[in-house]
Design a protein around this motif. Sequence first.
Motif, PDB file in Angstrom:
ATOM      1  N   LEU A 325      -7.220  -7.686   8.120  1.00 48.07           N
ATOM      2  CA  LEU A 325      -7.189  -5.908   8.092  1.00 48.07           C
ATOM      3  C   LEU A 325      -9.161  -5.924   7.955  1.00 48.07           C
ATOM      4  CD1 LEU A 325      -5.284  -4.251   6.768  1.00 48.07           C
ATOM      5  CD2 LEU A 325      -5.486  -3.991   8.778  1.00 48.07           C
ATOM      6  N   THR A 326      -9.632  -6.791   7.123  1.00 46.89           N
ATOM      7  CA  THR A 326     -11.038  -7.051   6.969  1.00 46.89           C
ATOM      8  C   THR A 326     -11.576  -7.719   8.613  1.00 46.89           C
ATOM      9  OG1 THR A 326     -10.148  -7.513   4.327  1.00 46.89           O
ATOM     10  CG2 THR A 326     -12.438  -8.482   5.605  1.00 46.89           C
ATOM     11  N   VAL A 327     -11.146  -9.440   8.637  1.00 46.45           N
ATOM     12  CA  VAL A 327     -11.490  -9.306   9.890  1.00 46.45           C
ATOM     13  C   VAL A 327     -11.491  -8.196  11.234  1.00 46.45           C
ATOM     14  CG1 VAL A 327     -11.005 -10.703  11.573  1.00 46.45           C
ATOM     15  CG2 VAL A 327     -10.505 -11.822   8.993  1.00 46.45           C
ATOM     16  N   VAL A 328     -10.457  -7.856  10.917  1.00 50.81           N
ATOM     17  CA  VAL A 328     -10.329  -6.595  12.551  1.00 50.81           C
ATOM     18  C   VAL A 328     -11.593  -5.541  11.943  1.00 50.81           C
ATOM     19  CG1 VAL A 328      -9.707  -4.334  13.359  1.00 50.81           C
ATOM     20  CG2 VAL A 328      -7.890  -6.291  12.891  1.00 50.81           C
ATOM     21  N   CYS A 329     -11.824  -4.882  11.298  1.00 48.72           N
ATOM     22  CA  CYS A 329     -13.132  -3.928  10.851  1.00 48.72           C
ATOM     23  C   CYS A 329     -14.177  -4.439  11.088  1.00 48.72           C
ATOM     24  CB  CYS A 329     -12.786  -3.556   9.134  1.00 48.72           C
ATOM     25  SG  CYS A 329     -11.164  -2.952   8.965  1.00 48.72           S
ATOM     26  N   CYS A 330     -14.732  -6.067  10.477  1.00 44.11           N
ATOM     27  CA  CYS A 330     -15.298  -6.735  10.209  1.00 44.11           C
ATOM     28  C   CYS A 330     -15.891  -6.980  11.827  1.00 44.11           C
ATOM     29  CB  CYS A 330     -15.610  -7.945   9.949  1.00 44.11           C
ATOM     30  SG  CYS A 330     -15.470  -7.816   8.227  1.00 44.11           S
ATOM     31  N   LYS A 335     -18.858  -5.020  16.824  1.00 41.00           N
ATOM     32  CA  LYS A 335     -18.832  -4.095  18.631  1.00 41.00           C
ATOM     33  C   LYS A 335     -20.197  -2.904  18.114  1.00 41.00           C
ATOM     34  CE  LYS A 335     -15.083  -5.902  20.099  1.00 41.00           C
ATOM     35  NZ  LYS A 335     -13.432  -5.473  20.508  1.00 41.00           N
ATOM     36  N   LYS A 336     -20.198  -2.101  16.914  1.00 39.44           N
ATOM     37  CA  LYS A 336     -20.565  -0.528  16.922  1.00 39.44           C
ATOM     38  C   LYS A 336     -22.384  -1.185  16.701  1.00 39.44           C
ATOM     39  CE  LYS A 336     -17.054   2.344  14.919  1.00 39.44           C
ATOM     40  NZ  LYS A 336     -16.751   2.756  13.870  1.00 39.44           N
ATOM     41  N   GLN A 337     -22.817  -2.037  15.979  1.00 34.32           N
ATOM     42  CA  GLN A 337     -23.930  -2.443  15.591  1.00 34.32           C
ATOM     43  C   GLN A 337     -24.607  -3.449  17.101  1.00 34.32           C
ATOM     44  OE1 GLN A 337     -24.534  -5.315  12.028  1.00 34.32           O
ATOM     45  NE2 GLN A 337     -23.926  -3.526  11.074  1.00 34.32           N
TER      46      GLN A 337
END
Length: 346
Positions: A325-330, A335-337
């Motif tokens: 989950l941490t990897v996915v969130c990062c 991508k947003k940035q």
Amino acid sequence: MYKGSTDCYTESKTDQLCERDLRRSAVLRFLLSTKASQKLLSSCQLETHAVDLEVSFPKPCSSQGGGKPRSSKQMKEQLSSQMTYQGLMLSVVFIMLCRTEADTVTQKNVVKVGGNGTLSCFLKESHDVLQVTWQKKNTGVNENLATYSVSKGVNIVEKYRGRLNFTRLSLNDTTITLWRVRIQDDGCYACIFNTFPTGAIVQDSCLTVYEQLRGSLHYVVSEGNLTATCSANAWPRPVISWIVPKAESEKTEEVVTHPNGTVSVISKLYVNSSTSLAGQLLICRVRHMEEDRDYSVKVKEGRWFSVPWLLTSVTLLIVFVGLVLTVVCCRRRRKKQSALIGTPEN
């Protein structure tokens, strides 16, 4: 074969001996010739023969004091038979033993708790019975239950009134019935025929009371160890044994007696290397009333997880999921940035 004496007796001595022996011989002949004796001997499965008495007579001789010689006819009348006292007593004892064997019978009856139990006694030979008494045989002193005689009729002990009675009123053939039997009624009973002139003739009639067997078997696994529990409740007391595949195991047993008299036996089987029993059959064998009943369960495969190992696995799984989950969130943040940086201003 018994022989008379061939010695030469004086008249007075011979008269005394002959009179004594004639009395004994007459009693013996009567005992062996009566129909009752023949029946008793026959009931003992023994072959009877006529008593052969051979008498030898002394030659006539003079008594001291110049008495006349005794004729063979006189000697034959007085020395017609001679039987020793020991022989007569053995004959009487023999007949009495045969009578006891012929009259003693032990009966066995089986009844379930709550049912009706019937106890019977019967005299094979004809006797002059004055009274019949029933007793419960206990350690020490027997317990009186009931009596019956022609003169006094039926008498039931207060404790058993309403639950016991004579169901066959005959002095030579008697039966009592216990209604709604309890486990406490289990045991042997004495049936006493008070006869004249023989005396008391005792027979035994035993009552086996049983409670239906109820059993169960289950197991649990904890920290790689298997614990199987087999329970059996019944009366008489059930006996538990185990049939298991070769494995290192220990057994314990607990016995509990309930207020109603039934007995519960709880047997536990402990197996250390539980993985060796995966897919195997556990059998608990219960013996009750001379019959065996098997309770079995198959040990399931794939359930051999100890608590520490299970906790470790769950912890590692949580950590792994957390890392994913941490990897996915990062990645989503990046991508947003990147999207915001690459957007042109108006």
